[in-house]
Design a protein around this motif. Sequence first.
Motif, mmCIF file in Angstrom:
data_model
loop_
_atom_site.group_PDB
_atom_site.id
_atom_site.type_symbol
_atom_site.label_atom_id
_atom_site.label_comp_id
_atom_site.label_asym_id
_atom_site.label_seq_id
_atom_site.Cartn_x
_atom_site.Cartn_y
_atom_site.Cartn_z
ATOM 1 N N PHE A 1 1.159 -1.320 0.001
ATOM 2 C CA PHE A 1 -0.054 0.418 -0.351
ATOM 3 C C PHE A 1 0.922 1.122 -0.184
ATOM 4 N N THR A 2 1.802 1.419 0.031
ATOM 5 C CA THR A 2 3.154 2.271 0.774
ATOM 6 C C THR A 2 4.912 1.737 -0.107
ATOM 7 N N VAL A 3 5.456 2.586 0.700
ATOM 8 C CA VAL A 3 6.992 2.185 0.959
ATOM 9 C C VAL A 3 7.475 3.272 1.583
ATOM 10 N N ALA A 4 7.775 2.609 2.733
ATOM 11 C CA ALA A 4 8.135 3.255 3.711
ATOM 12 C C ALA A 4 9.669 3.253 3.340
ATOM 13 N N GLU A 5 10.129 4.196 3.801
ATOM 14 C CA GLU A 5 11.716 4.944 3.593
ATOM 15 C C GLU A 5 12.758 5.233 5.173
ATOM 16 N N TYR A 6 12.859 4.524 5.171
ATOM 17 C CA TYR A 6 13.237 4.644 6.808
ATOM 18 C C TYR A 6 15.002 5.147 6.756
ATOM 19 N N PHE A 7 15.947 6.648 7.169
ATOM 20 C CA PHE A 7 16.510 7.008 6.991
ATOM 21 C C PHE A 7 17.350 6.976 8.294
ATOM 22 N N PRO A 8 18.535 6.795 8.788
ATOM 23 C CA PRO A 8 19.296 7.201 10.168
ATOM 24 C C PRO A 8 19.232 9.129 10.523
ATOM 25 N N ASP A 9 18.799 9.112 9.303
ATOM 26 C CA ASP A 9 18.809 11.113 9.581
ATOM 27 C C ASP A 9 17.143 11.350 9.272
ATOM 28 N N PRO A 10 16.585 11.925 10.764
ATOM 29 C CA PRO A 10 14.863 11.873 10.161
ATOM 30 C C PRO A 10 14.129 12.575 9.922
ATOM 31 N N SER A 11 15.304 14.018 9.044
ATOM 32 C CA SER A 11 14.583 14.739 8.375
ATOM 33 C C SER A 11 14.401 14.481 6.903
ATOM 34 N N VAL A 12 14.707 13.313 6.501
ATOM 35 C CA VAL A 12 14.456 13.207 4.780
ATOM 36 C C VAL A 12 13.457 12.663 4.718
ATOM 37 N N SER A 13 12.878 11.354 5.485
ATOM 38 C CA SER A 13 11.725 11.513 5.066
ATOM 39 C C SER A 13 10.553 11.417 5.833
ATOM 40 N N GLY A 14 10.721 11.134 7.790
ATOM 41 C CA GLY A 14 9.834 11.385 8.323
ATOM 42 C C GLY A 14 9.802 9.882 8.966
ATOM 43 N N PHE A 15 10.666 9.130 7.912
ATOM 44 C CA PHE A 15 10.396 7.607 8.804
ATOM 45 C C PHE A 15 12.043 7.880 9.389
ATOM 46 N N HIS A 16 12.427 6.828 10.528
ATOM 47 C CA HIS A 16 13.091 7.265 10.574
ATOM 48 C C HIS A 16 14.234 5.574 11.848
ATOM 49 N N ASP A 17 15.007 5.264 11.048
ATOM 50 C CA ASP A 17 16.092 4.323 11.701
ATOM 51 C C ASP A 17 17.511 4.730 12.836
ATOM 52 N N PRO A 18 17.385 4.675 13.580
ATOM 53 C CA PRO A 18 19.067 4.815 13.621
ATOM 54 C C PRO A 18 20.245 3.814 13.142
ATOM 55 N N ARG A 19 19.803 3.171 12.930
ATOM 56 C CA ARG A 19 20.799 1.934 12.211
ATOM 57 C C ARG A 19 21.148 1.566 11.405
ATOM 58 N N GLN A 20 20.239 2.104 10.422
ATOM 59 C CA GLN A 20 20.032 1.864 8.968
ATOM 60 C C GLN A 20 19.271 2.773 8.174
ATOM 61 N N HIS A 21 19.279 2.163 6.457
ATOM 62 C CA HIS A 21 18.187 2.963 5.089
ATOM 63 C C HIS A 21 17.416 2.070 4.997
ATOM 64 N N ALA A 22 16.104 1.734 5.040
ATOM 65 C CA ALA A 22 15.547 0.142 4.603
ATOM 66 C C ALA A 22 13.650 0.880 4.234
ATOM 67 N N VAL A 23 13.994 0.161 3.156
ATOM 68 C CA VAL A 23 13.130 0.442 2.207
ATOM 69 C C VAL A 23 12.292 -1.030 2.583
ATOM 70 N N SER A 24 10.859 0.136 2.894
ATOM 71 C CA SER A 24 10.032 -1.488 3.632
ATOM 72 C C SER A 24 8.983 -0.797 3.004
ATOM 73 N N LEU A 25 8.509 -2.501 2.461
ATOM 74 C CA LEU A 25 7.340 -2.659 1.583
ATOM 75 C C LEU A 25 6.069 -3.288 2.819
ATOM 76 N N ALA A 26 5.042 -1.725 2.831
ATOM 77 C CA ALA A 26 4.723 -2.422 4.266
ATOM 78 C C ALA A 26 2.893 -2.539 3.448
ATOM 79 N N PHE A 27 2.112 -3.097 4.332
ATOM 80 C CA PHE A 27 1.125 -4.358 4.036
ATOM 81 C C PHE A 27 0.250 -4.197 5.309
ATOM 82 N N VAL A 28 -0.981 -3.986 4.708
ATOM 83 C CA VAL A 28 -2.287 -4.702 6.081
ATOM 84 C C VAL A 28 -2.092 -6.255 5.805
ATOM 85 N N VAL A 29 -2.510 -6.964 6.856
ATOM 86 C CA VAL A 29 -2.200 -8.526 6.324
ATOM 87 C C VAL A 29 -3.751 -8.672 7.368
#
Lengths: 181, 181, 181, 181
Positions: A102-130
């Motif tokens: 339903f969307t792709v959440a892009e997590y970055f160590p820098d919280p300001s890039v996309s609003g999704f934040h992961d201090p450990r890594q840059h992750a591109v996450s495929l998001a689903f409702v199950v």
Amino acid sequence: MSLVSEITDARTSWLSREDLESARERLPLVYVDAFPVRVDERGTVVAVGLLLRAMPDGSISRAPVSGRVLYGERVRQALLRHLEKDLGPMALPRIPSSPQPFTVAEYFPDPSVSGFHDPRQHAVSLAFVVPVSGDCVPSTDALDLQWMTPEECAGDAVAMEMTGGQDRLLRMALAYVGQLP
Amino acid sequence: MSLVSEITDARTSWLSREDLESARERLPLVYVDAFPVRVDERGTVVAVGLLLRAMPDGSISRAPVSGRVLYGERVRQALLRHLEKDLGPMALPRIPSSPQPFTVAEYFPDPSVSGFHDPRQHAVSLAFVVPVSGDCVPSTDALDLQWMTPEECAGDAVAMEMTGGQDRLLRMALAYVGQLP
Amino acid sequence: MSLVSEITDARTSWLSREDLESARERLPLVYVDAFPVRVDERGTVVAVGLLLRAMPDGSISRAPVSGRVLYGERVRQALLRHLEKDLGPMALPRIPSSPQPFTVAEYFPDPSVSGFHDPRQHAVSLAFVVPVSGDCVPSTDALDLQWMTPEECAGDAVAMEMTGGQDRLLRMALAYVGQLP
Amino acid sequence: MSLVSEITDARTSWLSREDLESARERLPLVYVDAFPVRVDERGTVVAVGLLLRAMPDGSISRAPVSGRVLYGERVRQALLRHLEKDLGPMALPRIPSSPQPFTVAEYFPDPSVSGFHDPRQHAVSLAFVVPVSGDCVPSTDALDLQWMTPEECAGDAVAMEMTGGQDRLLRMALAYVGQLP
């Protein structure tokens, strides 16, 4: 993802913890995020399940089911694996038939890039409702699961207990299923 | 849609057959198309169900579950109603949680407008793929149901037995679930 | 992806060629696939652009715009970068506003896993259709660009000139925009 | 939809005002909702346009571009027609290539059915986000257009100026483009 599951993942994929740390500094990782839901016979979402954990400071943290896609693994297999890991083997998740998230959440160590934040890594996450139709038994001591109505989910109280922008991902999931208040 | 179900629809909605005919000449009608599918535990589509009917000339016609959305009816209720009507009360369809259809098929009396053709009317149809987990018992004598693999579905033999451009809609459904050969 | 752009990518991301090779054997990489299209004022796709290259044996190979998402890079930035790299700076691509891809193509070294095949790596690719309104000037000698109608694209002749299952991805793109014949 | 455009619609479709009123009491009508947006070169939505009108009581009402799909008309043609009617002939809307709406809003005379409310009718509306690149000149005196950032759009102040649940539809549009705060 808990430390335990992290280690399991690493073993399964023959990637040492050091190598994973090294890769994390240089490549975006592929993740899945899954919001388990209860639905009625018309498919309407009546409850959303959020994992929760007591934090050292006494606060509560809530999160969707989430984890890495391994080398050689299909996305739908990763979804099933993480759902069974976090909800137990009797949860009976209904993995979506379409690979379209339903969307792709892009997590970055820098919280300001996309609003999704992961201090450990840059992750591109495929998001689903199950939708899950079975019994959910969170499989490790550290995790519990709580079901809430869409209205409760969208409130400020829940948002304050989520991290990394996942409260926003939750509202996007509610919007996708037509249940954003 | 069969004559019987047409009349039932008309009765349910307190719209006389004459009035429906009249409206059909002047307004686009809201429809749903649903492809029932069997899935494995990972959500992969392993079979697609097509309704079939013996035609007067001895040929066979295949079609998805399809029908009108009534005045005052939710789209997801219409999906459930038509699936139960055509597959029986034990089919246990899993109506999608999201109202987002995989495509919108626009049927016109003139086949050249969109490639989707309905000689009776202009219909705007929301198209869904619906996993069913129960026993399917086509509920009227005129209809039967046949399960086919995605590969069989996408072949020319099946396409030649479908009408109104629904073979194209079927291939679009297969593409959506990642199973177009 | 050509050798030249591969090296550029590696440099941009401060990941040595050896390290990239090493990571490729142990982690799925994040990719984007983009089909550039021409649209009319109603948004209808009237032509699809495919990159092409003369192969050593004299055959022609056709492909969508495709490439890796770098560490720290937004998916939409990666789309723009690869489109500009392959179509030139005047192509004026209209990157989709939604991060939701029309599908996710999973490429594996083993062609039997998903039907999408990449002998070098496991790549998880977010696939998009991208209208371009400007002049496309393929930017390296090795690549040319050819515009075809949806009907031509879906034919066997084009399919035979594509590799790695990308003919299937092309038909999925056509299905998504309602133009699968 | 304003009175003027309503009459134009009726004339175009050879459906008298009385007949339209009659049909409205017995059939769901097909509608489109379109949120015009400004995007940057990466496709990121930077502003959303909302139509506004001074109400008799001095309040302001805000709304997306919205209107009926006529008999014989393609959905994408209806989108173009309503966008040009409300934003003027120079707005240069980029109608989406895919017929898949981001959601389907079901408006009922009874506000409790779905949360989307239209006192006049049951309307099934296909909702789209449409980038516009040209000059927008609201074409009738009664209507103006105001551009707002996603953050402004999602606030309570704007929500209070929208009716029929369209503030919720706006937040769903923001979620779809990844811009729900």
